[in-house]
Design a protein around this motif. Structure first.
Motif, PDB file in Angstrom:
ATOM      1  N   HIS A 247      -3.747 131.203 -62.413  1.00 44.39           N
ATOM      2  CA  HIS A 247      -3.728 129.621 -63.166  1.00 44.39           C
ATOM      3  C   HIS A 247      -3.183 129.867 -64.423  1.00 44.39           C
ATOM      4  O   HIS A 247      -3.635 130.519 -65.401  1.00 44.39           O
ATOM      5  CB  HIS A 247      -5.097 129.207 -63.263  1.00 44.39           C
ATOM      6  CG  HIS A 247      -5.238 127.947 -63.559  1.00 44.39           C
ATOM      7  ND1 HIS A 247      -4.811 126.772 -63.003  1.00 44.39           N
ATOM      8  CD2 HIS A 247      -5.764 127.221 -64.864  1.00 44.39           C
ATOM      9  CE1 HIS A 247      -4.849 125.747 -63.444  1.00 44.39           C
ATOM     10  NE2 HIS A 247      -5.597 125.922 -64.755  1.00 44.39           N
ATOM     11  N   VAL A 249      -1.937 127.423 -68.019  1.00 44.19           N
ATOM     12  CA  VAL A 249      -2.295 126.186 -68.695  1.00 44.19           C
ATOM     13  C   VAL A 249      -1.359 126.080 -69.693  1.00 44.19           C
ATOM     14  O   VAL A 249      -1.182 127.204 -70.502  1.00 44.19           O
ATOM     15  CB  VAL A 249      -3.721 126.243 -69.406  1.00 44.19           C
ATOM     16  CG1 VAL A 249      -3.742 124.914 -69.888  1.00 44.19           C
ATOM     17  CG2 VAL A 249      -4.676 126.467 -68.156  1.00 44.19           C
ATOM     18  N   TYR A 267       5.307 130.460 -63.315  1.00 43.46           N
ATOM     19  CA  TYR A 267       5.056 129.981 -62.140  1.00 43.46           C
ATOM     20  C   TYR A 267       5.979 130.210 -61.351  1.00 43.46           C
ATOM     21  O   TYR A 267       5.620 130.401 -60.044  1.00 43.46           O
ATOM     22  CB  TYR A 267       4.559 128.555 -62.367  1.00 43.46           C
ATOM     23  CG  TYR A 267       4.210 127.673 -61.111  1.00 43.46           C
ATOM     24  CD1 TYR A 267       2.936 127.891 -60.612  1.00 43.46           C
ATOM     25  CD2 TYR A 267       5.178 126.985 -60.209  1.00 43.46           C
ATOM     26  CE1 TYR A 267       2.573 127.293 -59.432  1.00 43.46           C
ATOM     27  CE2 TYR A 267       4.827 126.339 -59.204  1.00 43.46           C
ATOM     28  CZ  TYR A 267       3.565 126.424 -58.605  1.00 43.46           C
ATOM     29  OH  TYR A 267       2.936 125.858 -57.525  1.00 43.46           O
ATOM     30  N   THR A 276      -1.393 128.019 -59.469  1.00 43.49           N
ATOM     31  CA  THR A 276      -1.265 126.741 -59.989  1.00 43.49           C
ATOM     32  C   THR A 276      -1.016 126.551 -61.401  1.00 43.49           C
ATOM     33  O   THR A 276      -1.104 127.466 -62.371  1.00 43.49           O
ATOM     34  CB  THR A 276      -2.756 126.334 -60.079  1.00 43.49           C
ATOM     35  OG1 THR A 276      -3.704 127.089 -60.540  1.00 43.49           O
ATOM     36  CG2 THR A 276      -3.317 125.683 -58.550  1.00 43.49           C
ATOM     37  N   GLN A 278      -1.185 123.949 -64.566  1.00 38.18           N
ATOM     38  CA  GLN A 278      -1.670 122.828 -65.394  1.00 38.18           C
ATOM     39  C   GLN A 278      -1.243 122.279 -66.557  1.00 38.18           C
ATOM     40  O   GLN A 278      -1.084 123.240 -67.590  1.00 38.18           O
ATOM     41  CB  GLN A 278      -3.374 123.220 -65.376  1.00 38.18           C
ATOM     42  CG  GLN A 278      -4.212 121.901 -66.339  1.00 38.18           C
ATOM     43  CD  GLN A 278      -5.558 122.507 -66.665  1.00 38.18           C
ATOM     44  OE1 GLN A 278      -5.679 123.587 -66.448  1.00 38.18           O
ATOM     45  NE2 GLN A 278      -6.465 121.644 -67.214  1.00 38.18           N
ATOM     46  N   VAL A 280      -1.416 119.909 -69.683  1.00 40.16           N
ATOM     47  CA  VAL A 280      -2.474 119.256 -70.456  1.00 40.16           C
ATOM     48  C   VAL A 280      -1.528 118.059 -71.217  1.00 40.16           C
ATOM     49  O   VAL A 280      -0.813 118.400 -72.086  1.00 40.16           O
ATOM     50  CB  VAL A 280      -3.335 119.964 -71.092  1.00 40.16           C
ATOM     51  CG1 VAL A 280      -4.293 118.992 -72.023  1.00 40.16           C
ATOM     52  CG2 VAL A 280      -4.136 121.022 -70.421  1.00 40.16           C
ATOM     53  N   LYS A 297     -10.227 120.294 -71.384  1.00 43.61           N
ATOM     54  CA  LYS A 297      -9.505 120.034 -70.299  1.00 43.61           C
ATOM     55  C   LYS A 297      -8.888 121.345 -69.572  1.00 43.61           C
ATOM     56  O   LYS A 297      -8.754 121.670 -68.171  1.00 43.61           O
ATOM     57  CB  LYS A 297      -8.126 119.126 -70.445  1.00 43.61           C
ATOM     58  CG  LYS A 297      -8.591 117.810 -70.577  1.00 43.61           C
ATOM     59  CD  LYS A 297      -7.231 116.822 -71.121  1.00 43.61           C
ATOM     60  CE  LYS A 297      -7.558 115.489 -71.706  1.00 43.61           C
ATOM     61  NZ  LYS A 297      -6.416 114.564 -71.878  1.00 43.61           N
ATOM     62  N   ALA A 298      -8.512 122.378 -70.430  1.00 45.19           N
ATOM     63  CA  ALA A 298      -8.181 123.576 -69.838  1.00 45.19           C
ATOM     64  C   ALA A 298      -9.295 124.042 -68.936  1.00 45.19           C
ATOM     65  O   ALA A 298      -9.024 124.795 -68.006  1.00 45.19           O
ATOM     66  CB  ALA A 298      -7.578 124.443 -70.856  1.00 45.19           C
ATOM     67  N   GLU A 300     -11.872 122.901 -67.693  1.00 43.71           N
ATOM     68  CA  GLU A 300     -12.235 122.017 -66.423  1.00 43.71           C
ATOM     69  C   GLU A 300     -11.631 122.683 -65.246  1.00 43.71           C
ATOM     70  O   GLU A 300     -11.953 122.418 -64.197  1.00 43.71           O
ATOM     71  CB  GLU A 300     -11.817 120.768 -66.686  1.00 43.71           C
ATOM     72  CG  GLU A 300     -12.866 119.697 -67.515  1.00 43.71           C
ATOM     73  CD  GLU A 300     -12.181 118.508 -67.653  1.00 43.71           C
ATOM     74  OE1 GLU A 300     -11.176 118.050 -67.154  1.00 43.71           O
ATOM     75  OE2 GLU A 300     -13.086 117.832 -68.482  1.00 43.71           O
ATOM     76  N   GLN A 301     -10.500 123.403 -65.522  1.00 45.66           N
ATOM     77  CA  GLN A 301      -9.625 124.042 -64.206  1.00 45.66           C
ATOM     78  C   GLN A 301      -9.793 125.268 -64.244  1.00 45.66           C
ATOM     79  O   GLN A 301     -10.051 125.993 -63.197  1.00 45.66           O
ATOM     80  CB  GLN A 301      -8.286 123.450 -64.280  1.00 45.66           C
ATOM     81  CG  GLN A 301      -8.183 121.864 -63.953  1.00 45.66           C
ATOM     82  CD  GLN A 301      -6.642 121.877 -63.648  1.00 45.66           C
ATOM     83  OE1 GLN A 301      -5.808 122.555 -62.807  1.00 45.66           O
ATOM     84  NE2 GLN A 301      -6.289 120.342 -63.573  1.00 45.66           N
TER      85      GLN A 301
END
Length: 312
Positions: A247, A249, A267, A276, A278, A280, A297-298, A300-301
């Motif tokens: 993941h 961010v 990615y 994934t 993300q 922001v 926000k970071a 949150e995932q």
């Protein structure tokens, strides 16, 4: 509240200083998932990797281990103030070695999270250490790419490598080591130099003012150690070797450190199909270090990502 313990573990012959966080209601007879948290280049465990992300992940139920890089902060190792990719990456592997001596850490549920340059090192470590079962990055920056680009002038690499060679020769002949800064030492120094890139502006605000300043992050870099990054790629062989869930961010406000495009590059390159990205919205590189709106926000995932892939 999480329990906080000061610990140390070995990298080669020296001690690496760490902060181990244990979740509320910790039971030493249980098995927990654990996450190694790596700090940005020039940073320390008391800043974003430990105080923000480590603390939040521990509140979410994980054991976390944030540590000072070898030769930096409270960690041992000589010579001081190196920024050596091989040693920095080995720190992450040694952190796992330490966690696996703890009877309450589940060896099948260990993850890694790295911020900025620490994100690059975390990825590099995970490509060859499958004990990391899940990989998270926040504004991961490819230190090698950044060093090769420098100020974007065509001959920057040649000039830098010549300067490193001359300094190494001087030090071999008895000269004092060249210790330089990563960034200007103050807002006034930055303004005087006419530097207005958003990443440098906010780096000075974070590292050189009460906002984030810590004794373990003194803005000192042994100049000759930068040569080791010139032919290094934080994302090398990810196309072949990075198979763990990932993941990434990033913020959507790009700056000179390049974490925005590095996020897309990682990615694209990572072999894993469980990945994934993300983005922001409205967040800069340094907003994702400590600003509550961006970091929440970071997280949150990130928290559900680690919950899922570390099976908590």
């Amino acid at each position: 509240m999480s329990q906080i313990e000061s610990i140390s573990f070995k990298n080669r012959t020296w001690d690496v200083a760490g902060t181990l966080r244990l979740p509320e209601g910790f039971d030493p007879n249980r098995k927990y998932a654990a996450i190694v948290c790596g700090h940005p280049i020039s940073s320390c465990k008391e800043q974003t990797s430990g105080a923000i992300y480590g603390e939040a992940l521990t509140r979410a139920g994980f054991i976390t281990l944030a540590f000072d890089a070898s030769t930096q902060g409270a960690s041992g190792g000589e010579p001081r103030f190196l920024e050596d990719p091989a040693t920095r990456t080995e720190d992450f592997r040694c952190a796992v070695d330490y966690l696996l001596t703890l009877p309450y850490v589940d060896e099948e549920r260990i993850g890694v999270l790295g911020v900025c340059g620490g994100g690059g090192y975390a990825v590099s470590a995970a490509t060859t250490d499958r004990r990391f079962k899940a990989v998270g990055t926040v504004v991961a920056a490819n230190y090698g790419r950044l060093m090769r680009e420098g100020d974007m002038s065509p001959d920057v690499v040649d000039k830098t490598l010549e300067a490193i060679a001359q300094q190494r020769t001087a030090e071999a002949r008895g000269a004092e080591p060249a210790i330089v800064g990563y960034i200007p030492n103050s807002i006034e120094e930055r303004e005087k130099a006419g530097i207005d890139d958003i990443d440098i502006v906010e780096a000075v605000e974070y590292y050189r003012t009460p906002r984030g300043q810590q004794a373990g992050s003194p803005n000192k870099l042994r100049f000759t150690s930068t040569g080791a990054a010139m032919n290094w790629d934080a994302f090398a062989f990810t196309e072949q070797l990075l198979t763990q869930p990932l993941h990434i961010v990033i913020g959507d406000v790009p700056g000179g450190f390049g974490s925005y495009r590095d996020g897309y590059d990682l990615y694209r390159r990572a072999r894993t199909t469980t990945k994934t990205l993300q983005v922001v919205k409205g967040a800069t590189h340094y907003d994702l270090y400590d600003q509550p709106e961006a970091t929440s926000k970071a997280l949150e995932q990130l928290i559900p990502f680690f919950n899922k892939h570390l099976d908590t």
